[in-house]
Design a protein around this motif. Sequence first.
Motif, PDB file in Angstrom:
ATOM      1  N   UNK A  19       0.833  -1.206   0.000  1.00 36.93           N
ATOM      2  CA  UNK A  19       0.000   0.000   0.000  1.00 36.93           C
ATOM      3  C   UNK A  19       0.866   1.253   0.000  1.00 36.93           C
ATOM      4  N   UNK A  20       1.924   1.261   0.791  1.00 40.43           N
ATOM      5  CA  UNK A  20       2.832   2.413   0.820  1.00 40.43           C
ATOM      6  C   UNK A  20       3.507   2.621  -0.529  1.00 40.43           C
ATOM      7  N   UNK A  21       3.871   1.520  -1.196  1.00 46.08           N
ATOM      8  CA  UNK A  21       4.507   1.644  -2.508  1.00 46.08           C
ATOM      9  C   UNK A  21       3.526   2.173  -3.564  1.00 46.08           C
ATOM     10  N   UNK A  22       2.226   1.910  -3.376  1.00 47.49           N
ATOM     11  CA  UNK A  22       1.219   2.426  -4.301  1.00 47.49           C
ATOM     12  C   UNK A  22       0.950   3.910  -4.075  1.00 47.49           C
ATOM     13  N   UNK A  23       0.935   4.333  -2.823  1.00 52.55           N
ATOM     14  CA  UNK A  23       0.593   5.714  -2.497  1.00 52.55           C
ATOM     15  C   UNK A  23       1.757   6.680  -2.686  1.00 52.55           C
ATOM     16  N   UNK A  28       3.857  11.954  -4.731  1.00 57.07           N
ATOM     17  CA  UNK A  28       4.907  12.728  -5.402  1.00 57.07           C
ATOM     18  C   UNK A  28       4.350  13.476  -6.619  1.00 57.07           C
ATOM     19  N   UNK A  29       3.493  12.820  -7.405  1.00 54.70           N
ATOM     20  CA  UNK A  29       2.892  13.482  -8.559  1.00 54.70           C
ATOM     21  C   UNK A  29       2.018  14.658  -8.114  1.00 54.70           C
ATOM     22  N   UNK A  30       1.278  14.460  -7.039  1.00 55.94           N
ATOM     23  CA  UNK A  30       0.423  15.534  -6.525  1.00 55.94           C
ATOM     24  C   UNK A  30       1.261  16.720  -6.047  1.00 55.94           C
ATOM     25  N   UNK A  31       2.375  16.449  -5.380  1.00 58.64           N
ATOM     26  CA  UNK A  31       3.241  17.537  -4.904  1.00 58.64           C
ATOM     27  C   UNK A  31       3.825  18.311  -6.076  1.00 58.64           C
ATOM     28  N   UNK A  32       4.173  17.609  -7.141  1.00 61.77           N
ATOM     29  CA  UNK A  32       4.714  18.296  -8.317  1.00 61.77           C
ATOM     30  C   UNK A  32       3.658  19.212  -8.939  1.00 61.77           C
ATOM     31  N   UNK A  99      -3.107   9.313 -14.250  1.00 62.61           N
ATOM     32  CA  UNK A  99      -2.591   8.002 -14.675  1.00 62.61           C
ATOM     33  C   UNK A  99      -2.118   7.189 -13.478  1.00 62.61           C
ATOM     34  N   UNK A 100      -1.476   7.856 -12.533  1.00 65.66           N
ATOM     35  CA  UNK A 100      -1.004   7.160 -11.329  1.00 65.66           C
ATOM     36  C   UNK A 100      -2.181   6.679 -10.497  1.00 65.66           C
ATOM     37  N   UNK A 101      -3.211   7.507 -10.406  1.00 68.45           N
ATOM     38  CA  UNK A 101      -4.411   7.114  -9.660  1.00 68.45           C
ATOM     39  C   UNK A 101      -5.088   5.917 -10.327  1.00 68.45           C
ATOM     40  N   UNK A 102      -5.133   5.906 -11.663  1.00 68.51           N
ATOM     41  CA  UNK A 102      -5.729   4.780 -12.377  1.00 68.51           C
ATOM     42  C   UNK A 102      -4.918   3.500 -12.147  1.00 68.51           C
ATOM     43  N   UNK A 103      -3.618   3.602 -12.187  1.00 69.98           N
ATOM     44  CA  UNK A 103      -2.778   2.420 -11.951  1.00 69.98           C
ATOM     45  C   UNK A 103      -2.998   1.853 -10.547  1.00 69.98           C
ATOM     46  N   UNK A 172      -8.297   2.039   0.519  1.00 63.23           N
ATOM     47  CA  UNK A 172      -7.191   2.570  -0.301  1.00 63.23           C
ATOM     48  C   UNK A 172      -7.719   3.535  -1.354  1.00 63.23           C
ATOM     49  N   UNK A 173      -8.802   3.159  -2.060  1.00 66.90           N
ATOM     50  CA  UNK A 173      -9.332   4.047  -3.095  1.00 66.90           C
ATOM     51  C   UNK A 173      -9.821   5.361  -2.491  1.00 66.90           C
ATOM     52  N   UNK A 174     -10.493   5.280  -1.342  1.00 66.69           N
ATOM     53  CA  UNK A 174     -10.961   6.493  -0.683  1.00 66.69           C
ATOM     54  C   UNK A 174      -9.792   7.327  -0.168  1.00 66.69           C
TER      55      UNK A 174
END
Length: 563
Positions: A19-23, A28-32, A99-103, A172-174
């Motif tokens: 789960x940590x590896x997924x989040x 990181x994408x959100x921070x960018x 894309x990251x959220x979809x993955x 996780x999705x929420x």
Amino acid sequence: MTVCTATDASGSHLTTSRINRLLRPLRNKCLSLSKFLTTARHSTSRSTSFSHSQDWPLESPPPLALLRQPPSATRGRLYFDRGFAEDLELSRLIYAVCDTFRCLLQVTHGTVPGEPIPSMAAMCCFVVGENVPLSSVGMRNGQEEPVDEDELMKIVDDIYDAIPTYYRRHSISSHALFLVLAICPHHHTLVSALLDICLSFGLVHESRHLLSVILENAFLSTTSPPPITHPGHVSYLADLLAKWISGNSKITPSITFPLFSVSTFSRAIVDILAQSDVSLWASKAVSRFARSVEATDIASFITLLDSLVETVHNYRPVCPSGKGKEKESPEIVVIYDRLHDWMNRLFAVISGASGALTDSRCPDIDSIVMLLSRCRSYGMHTLRLGASPEPSQDALPDAITILATHLYVTYSLADYDSHLLHLLREVSPIPTTFAPLVEHMHRSSAQDFISSLQQSSSTLQNHNLFRLDASLWACALRVFESTPKGTSKEMQRIKFLLIDGVDEAERRLFGAGPPNSSPAVRLPGQSNRSRHAHHRRPSGEWEWEEMVGCWIRKTPVHVQKKR
């Protein structure tokens, strides 16, 4: 694309470390994205900025237009237009987050269709996911204090360890969605793309939250006017509704009840309108949306009508007229016109004029009668605006009267007799009140027209509704004379029948009261709160005058006093 196996469906692969590896990449994408919007020349895309004036400037870009996903080949190119380059980079960062959220969802939910209505355990997991700590700032003794990153990760791990593996995907999705919304500004392209993803996975809970965010962007703008009023967004809500309903195709086929329903979407619209400027009820986008709802779900259309009735009742500001009197504010006049129009459309649907109904029974009759009862309790069946700029805006009582009369005459409503009769006995019709109802009858043959008219008249007479009966016949004669049908001989016969009907109805009406009484006379609207303030009963008897062929007030006999 990752395909879920039987092990995946059981959730055993969703360990805390996984789960940590997924989040982590999602964060990181959100921070960018957040950093770019903070440091870029504009905090939001130019496509979401608009004028502060009340009218949109000519050729202004639609504020709710989506940024296109840039092709991968454009990265690294040199662009001389700085604004275009920034929008291109913004689009790239937004779709990278999506894309990251979809993955992440492909790993947690797989490619199988969405499940039926969530269990109570799954609903609890939604709430847990929404409340997982997202930052290193926590509350301790009522004060904000920094929390060690390792301590934060331990808290998150403990939360997921306490959730059974089968239900972890719901949390996780929420959790992932609220992580994105907490870090990133709610750019319209970002939220719309996230909604598309959640709909494709059949995630009802997450989709509902994203729908609320999208509607807030459209209606609750901090600048003026709201984006939904842009001329390019007339069909925006109708298109969004179509997208919302499309989510049902991703649900298990065995489910008969649509999870992405018109009623859920309509309730979201009602909720956002309750927080918005009252004039948005009259916007073109809301009008187009209401027509879409009317054609697909009449119950949801009644919900819209009911909410508009509440809005009209609760919003009562008045404007000084400059002559010591008060007149209605422009906003209330506009939404009165919208309420009148929707009442007429509801009548068109239930009468079958729109062709939307094929069943002989009236759908959602309970809701319609309760709607009419609410209108009566608020005095809308008798209230007429005193300073209406348009005649149609003064006809709301007529629309309510038509709807109530049609229900009472057409359907057997023993359970609702008292509701409708009380309303019909309090209205004060005029010769044009029943125009839509008579025009509906007049679409059939001449013989059917007379039969329907006589049947309705008989029902009104049986309950001593003589004023309505007289208004019905007067309106029928007016409509027939304006649009006659049949041969000359037949038209003459029907016209004489209608004239006789008008005469008889007037005799019943003017002869129904006791001596020294006369029919109610309509006065200009004087009060918005009182249901009876604009009626009075003048004294005096009435008599039939053969010379002029109408009823006149009887002249009192002059008696000479004895000397």
